[in-house]
Each structure stands twice: as C-alpha cells, then as structure tokens.
Design a protein around this motif. Structure first.
Motif, PDB file in Angstrom:
ATOM      1  N   ALA A  31       5.117  20.161  21.469  1.00  0.00           N
ATOM      2  CA  ALA A  31       6.155  21.168  21.689  1.00  0.00           C
ATOM      3  C   ALA A  31       5.673  22.577  21.374  1.00  0.00           C
ATOM      4  O   ALA A  31       6.036  23.532  22.061  1.00  0.00           O
ATOM      5  CB  ALA A  31       7.393  20.851  20.844  1.00  0.00           C
ATOM      6  N   LEU A  32       4.853  22.737  20.337  1.00  0.00           N
ATOM      7  CA  LEU A  32       4.480  24.072  19.874  1.00  0.00           C
ATOM      8  C   LEU A  32       3.106  24.515  20.360  1.00  0.00           C
ATOM      9  O   LEU A  32       2.796  25.700  20.264  1.00  0.00           O
ATOM     10  CB  LEU A  32       4.504  24.114  18.336  1.00  0.00           C
ATOM     11  N   GLY A  33       2.298  23.594  20.842  1.00  0.00           N
ATOM     12  CA  GLY A  33       0.936  23.967  21.198  1.00  0.00           C
ATOM     13  C   GLY A  33       0.530  23.550  22.586  1.00  0.00           C
ATOM     14  O   GLY A  33      -0.619  23.173  22.817  1.00  0.00           O
ATOM     15  N   ARG A  34       1.451  23.606  23.526  1.00  0.00           N
ATOM     16  CA  ARG A  34       1.135  23.112  24.860  1.00  0.00           C
ATOM     17  C   ARG A  34       0.316  24.102  25.676  1.00  0.00           C
ATOM     18  O   ARG A  34      -0.533  23.702  26.477  1.00  0.00           O
ATOM     19  CB  ARG A  34       2.421  22.771  25.615  1.00  0.00           C
ATOM     20  N   TYR A  35       0.566  25.413  25.513  1.00  0.00           N
ATOM     21  CA  TYR A  35      -0.039  26.404  26.407  1.00  0.00           C
ATOM     22  C   TYR A  35      -0.938  27.387  25.649  1.00  0.00           C
ATOM     23  O   TYR A  35      -0.685  27.724  24.490  1.00  0.00           O
ATOM     24  CB  TYR A  35       1.041  27.215  27.123  1.00  0.00           C
ATOM     25  N   SER A  36      -1.971  27.856  26.331  1.00  0.00           N
ATOM     26  CA  SER A  36      -2.769  29.003  25.897  1.00  0.00           C
ATOM     27  C   SER A  36      -2.842  29.981  27.063  1.00  0.00           C
ATOM     28  O   SER A  36      -2.731  29.579  28.232  1.00  0.00           O
ATOM     29  CB  SER A  36      -4.179  28.576  25.483  1.00  0.00           C
ATOM     30  N   PRO A  77       0.337  28.926  11.547  1.00  0.00           N
ATOM     31  CA  PRO A  77       1.227  27.811  11.870  1.00  0.00           C
ATOM     32  C   PRO A  77       2.662  28.261  12.109  1.00  0.00           C
ATOM     33  O   PRO A  77       3.518  27.446  12.431  1.00  0.00           O
ATOM     34  CB  PRO A  77       1.146  26.948  10.602  1.00  0.00           C
ATOM     35  N   GLU A  78       2.929  29.558  11.933  1.00  0.00           N
ATOM     36  CA  GLU A  78       4.299  30.066  11.989  1.00  0.00           C
ATOM     37  C   GLU A  78       4.635  30.689  13.340  1.00  0.00           C
ATOM     38  O   GLU A  78       3.799  31.332  13.969  1.00  0.00           O
ATOM     39  CB  GLU A  78       4.516  31.129  10.917  1.00  0.00           C
ATOM     40  N   ARG A  79       5.863  30.515  13.749  1.00  0.00           N
ATOM     41  CA  ARG A  79       6.418  31.281  14.864  1.00  0.00           C
ATOM     42  C   ARG A  79       7.382  32.304  14.277  1.00  0.00           C
ATOM     43  O   ARG A  79       8.360  31.946  13.613  1.00  0.00           O
ATOM     44  CB  ARG A  79       7.141  30.373  15.846  1.00  0.00           C
ATOM     45  N   PHE A  80       7.102  33.577  14.500  1.00  0.00           N
ATOM     46  CA  PHE A  80       7.981  34.614  13.962  1.00  0.00           C
ATOM     47  C   PHE A  80       9.313  34.609  14.709  1.00  0.00           C
ATOM     48  O   PHE A  80      10.367  34.416  14.101  1.00  0.00           O
ATOM     49  CB  PHE A  80       7.292  35.977  14.072  1.00  0.00           C
ATOM     50  N   LEU A  81       9.262  34.829  16.011  1.00  0.00           N
ATOM     51  CA  LEU A  81      10.484  34.796  16.816  1.00  0.00           C
ATOM     52  C   LEU A  81      10.168  34.282  18.217  1.00  0.00           C
ATOM     53  O   LEU A  81       9.128  34.612  18.785  1.00  0.00           O
ATOM     54  CB  LEU A  81      11.107  36.187  16.948  1.00  0.00           C
ATOM     55  N   LYS A  82      11.063  33.498  18.748  1.00  0.00           N
ATOM     56  CA  LYS A  82      11.033  33.118  20.157  1.00  0.00           C
ATOM     57  C   LYS A  82      12.389  33.443  20.761  1.00  0.00           C
ATOM     58  O   LYS A  82      13.423  32.991  20.269  1.00  0.00           O
ATOM     59  CB  LYS A  82      10.750  31.622  20.320  1.00  0.00           C
ATOM     60  N   LEU A  83      12.381  34.262  21.812  1.00  0.00           N
ATOM     61  CA  LEU A  83      13.606  34.618  22.515  1.00  0.00           C
ATOM     62  C   LEU A  83      13.606  33.923  23.866  1.00  0.00           C
ATOM     63  O   LEU A  83      12.678  34.088  24.657  1.00  0.00           O
ATOM     64  CB  LEU A  83      13.694  36.142  22.713  1.00  0.00           C
ATOM     65  N   ASP A  84      14.637  33.150  24.123  1.00  0.00           N
ATOM     66  CA  ASP A  84      14.773  32.443  25.388  1.00  0.00           C
ATOM     67  C   ASP A  84      16.220  32.581  25.835  1.00  0.00           C
ATOM     68  O   ASP A  84      17.092  31.829  25.407  1.00  0.00           O
ATOM     69  CB  ASP A  84      14.395  30.968  25.220  1.00  0.00           C
ATOM     70  N   GLY A  85      16.461  33.580  26.700  1.00  0.00           N
ATOM     71  CA  GLY A  85      17.844  33.877  27.070  1.00  0.00           C
ATOM     72  C   GLY A  85      18.609  34.368  25.853  1.00  0.00           C
ATOM     73  O   GLY A  85      18.230  35.338  25.211  1.00  0.00           O
ATOM     74  N   ARG A  86      19.660  33.670  25.487  1.00  0.00           N
ATOM     75  CA  ARG A  86      20.456  34.028  24.317  1.00  0.00           C
ATOM     76  C   ARG A  86      20.105  33.174  23.092  1.00  0.00           C
ATOM     77  O   ARG A  86      20.791  33.230  22.072  1.00  0.00           O
ATOM     78  CB  ARG A  86      21.957  33.888  24.633  1.00  0.00           C
ATOM     79  N   ASN A  87      19.049  32.392  23.206  1.00  0.00           N
ATOM     80  CA  ASN A  87      18.612  31.550  22.091  1.00  0.00           C
ATOM     81  C   ASN A  87      17.476  32.227  21.341  1.00  0.00           C
ATOM     82  O   ASN A  87      16.535  32.762  21.945  1.00  0.00           O
ATOM     83  CB  ASN A  87      18.143  30.178  22.597  1.00  0.00           C
ATOM     84  N   VAL A  88      17.547  32.215  20.018  1.00  0.00           N
ATOM     85  CA  VAL A  88      16.525  32.791  19.149  1.00  0.00           C
ATOM     86  C   VAL A  88      16.039  31.700  18.197  1.00  0.00           C
ATOM     87  O   VAL A  88      16.847  31.000  17.581  1.00  0.00           O
ATOM     88  CB  VAL A  88      17.069  33.978  18.337  1.00  0.00           C
ATOM     89  N   GLU A  89      14.729  31.548  18.106  1.00  0.00           N
ATOM     90  CA  GLU A  89      14.154  30.534  17.222  1.00  0.00           C
ATOM     91  C   GLU A  89      13.120  31.190  16.324  1.00  0.00           C
ATOM     92  O   GLU A  89      12.335  32.039  16.764  1.00  0.00           O
ATOM     93  CB  GLU A  89      13.490  29.424  18.033  1.00  0.00           C
TER      94      GLU A  89
END
Length: 306
Positions: free
Chosen positions: A35-40, A262-274
């Motif tokens: 889930a977290l490391g699929r793409y480069s 190993p951290e994700r600071f922020l992911k914005l996907d539409g109105r979702n924030v992770e």
C-alpha cells in the motif's frame, strides 16, 4: 499525453543514468510495501521553476508579486493536467520540497533564533516528463505531457520528442557507483547534551500542562565533506541499508537533499487527508503493569502522582 512503456529497470539504476541531468527529482519507494511503497517516480530537466525565498515567490528567477500561494495556484492552473486512472498517480506536474519555514507565509510567527541553512522556503520544479515505476507489476512507463506548449499539435509533438530523449538516456549503460569515503569525521551538533535534555524535559512539562500534545525537537548535525563526496553514492548506500517507503533524492544545483523516511507527512486525495507519523510513539502491551511502565517512559510520574 504520450505514454510509452519500457522494459523494466530498477528505479535506482534509472536514477543513476539520469543523475547528472538538471534538477533531478527521485521519489523512491524502496520498502516494497503493497500500500505504501508501490510506486517510484523520476524526473529531470524541468521546463520551469517556482521558488519562495523570504516569503517572496519567483518564477524562473523573476520575482512575482502577491501571496506565494495565490501565485502557485495561478501557475498550476496554467498547465491543467488530464489524469489517467490506469497509470501511476503522479503523471507530471510540480515536484520538489516545501520547507517548514514556509509556515511564515501562512501565519505570523516570531523571528527564528537561528538563521539555519538559509535555504529557500520552497522549490517546485514543473516537469513535463515523469518516469514512473509500478513495483507490484514491474512496469516502467514514460509519461510525457508536452508542456509548456499550449497549441495542441505542438504539445503532442513535444510530448513525443521528450519521451524519445528520456528513453535514450535510460537506455545508456549504468555508471559504476562512486566509492564513499571511509568515514565522515568531525560531526557537530547544534545542541549540547545538557541543552538537549533540558529541551526534552521542557516539552514533557508542556505536554503534561496541556499546552501542546506533540513536539519535534530537531537536532542538526553538520560535517565538512571532501570535494570528492558523491551524494548519489550516499543515497544508493542509504537505500540499501534502510529501504523506506518515502525516500527521495533531490539534486537542485548546489543543493542536494537525500531522505529515507518511514513517515508520510500528508497525503491529500480529494477531500481526504492522511498522515502517518511515528514520532513519540511506543508499543502498547497486553500486560497492564508493562503497559504502565512503557507509558511512564514518556509521561513520568511526579511526586508519586499519576
């Protein structure tokens, strides 16, 4: 948009073949997490650059008046990007870094006690070509948008030509990695041990008082590197020793940022924030006494009170 699939090449090898190109950005997921490391992603030779220094925006070196965020919105709107859901998510556009000091463009804050490294508050390069790597299916794609051409025919022609250029560069032989110096000596911290312990104790007091819930006490280490030092070789070794889902190598002229997180600071996907921070956490225990002991490592009791 011009799409071209290439024979699979490991992202680190592709990066090394483009390492000497201007303003290279390598966003690397080396951990292999589904889930977290699929793409480069790998890009270089941007067609334009947006920068913020001292809260002042610039575009290709020319100062642009106005709020930096409004300026950035206008530039992004100038190059609207169609999105293909069958491709990896990043399909060209702006990439770079936003420094913590960029917060001074959003709120009033006291002047910093230290000038730090005097780096730009933000650098975003606008890329018309991105090489994307899908680790799950071992697919390597060139996505070429044709920007900054505005005429559709000219844009389509540029997209094809730029894809040809990048494909030729990736077909070259991978250069051997440069050796790293045996050791980097004379590391210096911006904290003494006493000052660092005092800062930790102060943060604990503020947390217990309810004035804050989290703090990042950043410690900077500096060292003078030999002239022969190769940041690409450093990143290659870092990636080998610590494969991380959110790694990056940014080579922007005299500035290089090598990161393995190993951290994700922020992911914005539409109105979702992770967000996926790991700072200040400790594993829980099913044993009540052990769980309490671990809690007290972070929040020690005072005067026998919980």
């Amino acid at each position: 948009m011009h799409i071209r699939e290439l024979q699979w090449i490991e992202p680190i090898q592709a990066m090394r073949r483009l390492a000497d190109r201007a303003n290279l950005t390598f966003l690397d997921s080396a951990a292999g997490h589904e889930a977290l490391g699929r793409y480069s992603y790998l890009s270089c030779d941007p067609f334009s650059t947006y920068m913020v220094e001292d809260a002042q925006a610039s575009w290709n070196g020319a100062v642009v008046k106005g709020d930096p965020w409004d300026v950035l919105r206008g530039l992004l709107a100038r190059y609207p990007q169609e999105h293909c859901f069958e491709l990896p998510p990043f399909q060209g556009g702006a990439a770079g870094f936003l420094g913590y000091e960029l917060n001074r463009t959003l709120e009033r804050m006291a002047a910093s006690a230290s000038s730090g490294q005097r780096l730009p508050q933000a650098i975003l390069h606008f890329y018309d070509v991105v090489v994307s790597f899908d680790h799950r299916f071992k697919r390597c794609l060139i996505v070429s948008t044709g920007w900054p051409e505005q005429d559709p025919a000219a844009r389509a022609e540029r997209a094809r030509c730029r894809a040809d250029e990048v494909a030729a560069l990736l077909a070259a032989r991978t250069p051997p990695p440069a050796p790293l110096p045996s050791a980097v000596v004379a590391w210096e911290s911006n904290f003494s041990r006493r000052d660092y312990v005092a800062a930790v104790e102060r943060v604990i007091e503020l947390i217990l008082a309810g004035d804050l819930f989290q703090a990042n006490i950043a410690q900077r280490f500096t060292a003078r590197l030999p002239d022969s030092f190769d940041p690409v070789a450093l990143f290659h070794r870092l990636r080998t020793l610590n494969p991380a889902p959110f790694a990056a190598l940014l080579r922007y002229g005299k500035l290089t940022i090598a990161s393995s997180s190993p951290e994700r600071f922020l992911k914005l996907d539409g109105r979702n924030v992770e967000t996926r921070p790991i700072k200040g956490t400790i594993a829980r225990s099913v044993d009540a006494k052990e769980d309490q002991r671990r809690t007290e490592l972070i929040f020690p009791r005072k005067n026998g009170q919980g």
